[in-house]
Design a protein around this motif. Sequence first.
Motif, PDB file in Angstrom:
ATOM      1  N   LEU A  33      98.393 -32.214 -22.975  1.00  0.00           N
ATOM      2  CA  LEU A  33      98.598 -31.059 -23.846  1.00  0.00           C
ATOM      3  C   LEU A  33      97.466 -30.049 -23.719  1.00  0.00           C
ATOM      4  CD1 LEU A  33     100.099 -32.798 -26.990  1.00  0.00           C
ATOM      5  CD2 LEU A  33     101.296 -31.486 -25.224  1.00  0.00           C
ATOM      6  N   ILE A  34      96.251 -30.536 -23.496  1.00  0.00           N
ATOM      7  CA  ILE A  34      95.131 -29.625 -23.235  1.00  0.00           C
ATOM      8  C   ILE A  34      95.388 -28.873 -21.924  1.00  0.00           C
ATOM      9  CG2 ILE A  34      92.669 -29.502 -22.684  1.00  0.00           C
ATOM     10  CD1 ILE A  34      92.357 -31.965 -24.630  1.00  0.00           C
ATOM     11  N   TRP A  35      95.882 -29.571 -20.917  1.00  0.00           N
ATOM     12  CA  TRP A  35      96.251 -28.942 -19.631  1.00  0.00           C
ATOM     13  C   TRP A  35      97.348 -27.907 -19.855  1.00  0.00           C
ATOM     14  CZ3 TRP A  35      94.619 -29.758 -14.516  1.00  0.00           C
ATOM     15  CH2 TRP A  35      95.410 -29.166 -13.539  1.00  0.00           C
ATOM     16  N   LEU A  36      98.367 -28.267 -20.621  1.00  0.00           N
ATOM     17  CA  LEU A  36      99.479 -27.365 -20.913  1.00  0.00           C
ATOM     18  C   LEU A  36      98.954 -26.033 -21.445  1.00  0.00           C
ATOM     19  CD1 LEU A  36     102.608 -26.909 -21.475  1.00  0.00           C
ATOM     20  CD2 LEU A  36     102.128 -27.851 -23.754  1.00  0.00           C
ATOM     21  N   TRP A  37      98.000 -26.108 -22.354  1.00  0.00           N
ATOM     22  CA  TRP A  37      97.467 -24.909 -22.991  1.00  0.00           C
ATOM     23  C   TRP A  37      96.488 -24.165 -22.076  1.00  0.00           C
ATOM     24  CZ3 TRP A  37      95.134 -25.008 -28.616  1.00  0.00           C
ATOM     25  CH2 TRP A  37      95.026 -23.698 -29.085  1.00  0.00           C
ATOM     26  N   SER A  38      95.534 -24.885 -21.503  1.00  0.00           N
ATOM     27  CA  SER A  38      94.462 -24.219 -20.760  1.00  0.00           C
ATOM     28  C   SER A  38      94.852 -23.795 -19.344  1.00  0.00           C
ATOM     29  CB  SER A  38      93.224 -25.118 -20.707  1.00  0.00           C
ATOM     30  OG  SER A  38      93.511 -26.308 -20.010  1.00  0.00           O
ATOM     31  N   ILE A  39      95.701 -24.534 -18.674  1.00  0.00           N
ATOM     32  CA  ILE A  39      96.064 -24.224 -17.288  1.00  0.00           C
ATOM     33  C   ILE A  39      97.411 -23.508 -17.208  1.00  0.00           C
ATOM     34  CG2 ILE A  39      96.527 -25.183 -14.990  1.00  0.00           C
ATOM     35  CD1 ILE A  39      93.568 -25.425 -15.928  1.00  0.00           C
ATOM     36  N   GLU A  40      98.381 -23.983 -17.979  1.00  0.00           N
ATOM     37  CA  GLU A  40      99.726 -23.403 -17.892  1.00  0.00           C
ATOM     38  C   GLU A  40      99.972 -22.292 -18.910  1.00  0.00           C
ATOM     39  OE1 GLU A  40     102.890 -26.276 -16.477  1.00  0.00           O
ATOM     40  OE2 GLU A  40     101.495 -27.640 -17.512  1.00  0.00           O
ATOM     41  N   GLY A  41      99.044 -22.128 -19.834  1.00  0.00           N
ATOM     42  CA  GLY A  41      99.156 -21.027 -20.781  1.00  0.00           C
ATOM     43  C   GLY A  41     100.214 -21.193 -21.861  1.00  0.00           C
ATOM     44  N   GLN A  42     100.673 -22.416 -22.081  1.00  0.00           N
ATOM     45  CA  GLN A  42     101.681 -22.684 -23.111  1.00  0.00           C
ATOM     46  C   GLN A  42     101.012 -23.445 -24.251  1.00  0.00           C
ATOM     47  OE1 GLN A  42     105.035 -21.816 -23.420  1.00  0.00           O
ATOM     48  NE2 GLN A  42     104.755 -22.691 -25.437  1.00  0.00           N
ATOM     49  N   ARG A  43     100.932 -22.840 -25.404  1.00  0.00           N
ATOM     50  CA  ARG A  43     100.274 -23.483 -26.545  1.00  0.00           C
ATOM     51  C   ARG A  43     101.132 -24.632 -27.081  1.00  0.00           C
ATOM     52  NH1 ARG A  43      98.235 -20.728 -32.185  1.00  0.00           N
ATOM     53  NH2 ARG A  43      97.100 -22.563 -32.844  1.00  0.00           N
ATOM     54  N   PRO A  44     100.532 -25.821 -27.240  1.00  0.00           N
ATOM     55  CA  PRO A  44     101.280 -26.933 -27.834  1.00  0.00           C
ATOM     56  C   PRO A  44     101.676 -26.592 -29.270  1.00  0.00           C
ATOM     57  CG  PRO A  44      99.262 -27.709 -26.797  1.00  0.00           C
ATOM     58  CD  PRO A  44      99.193 -26.211 -26.821  1.00  0.00           C
ATOM     59  N   ASP A  45     102.838 -27.043 -29.688  1.00  0.00           N
ATOM     60  CA  ASP A  45     103.258 -26.793 -31.066  1.00  0.00           C
ATOM     61  C   ASP A  45     102.822 -27.956 -31.956  1.00  0.00           C
ATOM     62  OD1 ASP A  45     105.168 -28.870 -30.767  1.00  0.00           O
ATOM     63  OD2 ASP A  45     106.794 -27.454 -30.352  1.00  0.00           O
ATOM     64  N   ARG A  46     103.140 -27.849 -33.227  1.00  0.00           N
ATOM     65  CA  ARG A  46     102.679 -28.875 -34.173  1.00  0.00           C
ATOM     66  C   ARG A  46     103.264 -30.240 -33.869  1.00  0.00           C
ATOM     67  NH1 ARG A  46     105.956 -26.803 -39.503  1.00  0.00           N
ATOM     68  NH2 ARG A  46     107.988 -27.402 -38.718  1.00  0.00           N
ATOM     69  N   TRP A  47     104.454 -30.294 -33.306  1.00  0.00           N
ATOM     70  CA  TRP A  47     105.070 -31.569 -32.960  1.00  0.00           C
ATOM     71  C   TRP A  47     104.369 -32.203 -31.768  1.00  0.00           C
ATOM     72  CZ3 TRP A  47     107.507 -33.242 -36.872  1.00  0.00           C
ATOM     73  CH2 TRP A  47     108.125 -32.342 -37.746  1.00  0.00           C
ATOM     74  N   ASP A  48     103.975 -31.377 -30.802  1.00  0.00           N
ATOM     75  CA  ASP A  48     103.170 -31.880 -29.684  1.00  0.00           C
ATOM     76  C   ASP A  48     101.886 -32.511 -30.204  1.00  0.00           C
ATOM     77  OD1 ASP A  48     104.938 -30.863 -27.688  1.00  0.00           O
ATOM     78  OD2 ASP A  48     103.916 -28.919 -27.704  1.00  0.00           O
ATOM     79  N   MET A  49     101.207 -31.781 -31.087  1.00  0.00           N
ATOM     80  CA  MET A  49      99.923 -32.253 -31.597  1.00  0.00           C
ATOM     81  C   MET A  49     100.065 -33.495 -32.476  1.00  0.00           C
ATOM     82  SD  MET A  49      98.022 -30.415 -29.907  1.00  0.00           S
ATOM     83  CE  MET A  49      96.521 -31.140 -30.512  1.00  0.00           C
TER      84      MET A  49
END
Length: 108
Positions: free
Chosen positions: A72-88
């Motif tokens: 999920l950190i990769w999703l946000w930092s590399i792919e530019g997609q912020r994880p949602d509350r369900w991801d977290m």
Amino acid sequence: MWTIPTFFVAALAEIAGCFAFWAWLRLGKSAVWLIPGTACLLLFAWVLTRVDVDFAGRAYAAYGGIYILTSLIWLWSIEGQRPDRWDMAGAMICVLGALVIVMGPRTG
């Protein structure tokens, strides 16, 4: 205890290696991406064996929770997609499970 930081290094190597294959097959990148991707996957396998856990299955089970958080950190930092509350929420449940596995008292 170096177990959790080692899991993060292993997860980053695994995700980077898998992403290289993703980039080649799904994003149309050059097959040259497979060279560092393969190196990252080899690094991942080596790093995961450095974990101070007596059994491979227990190491892999605990690693899974850290892998999910790192993904999920990769999703946000590399792919530019912020994880949602369900991801977290899901990641936190998995990390808690990983900590229980790693920190739980062992009787033998």
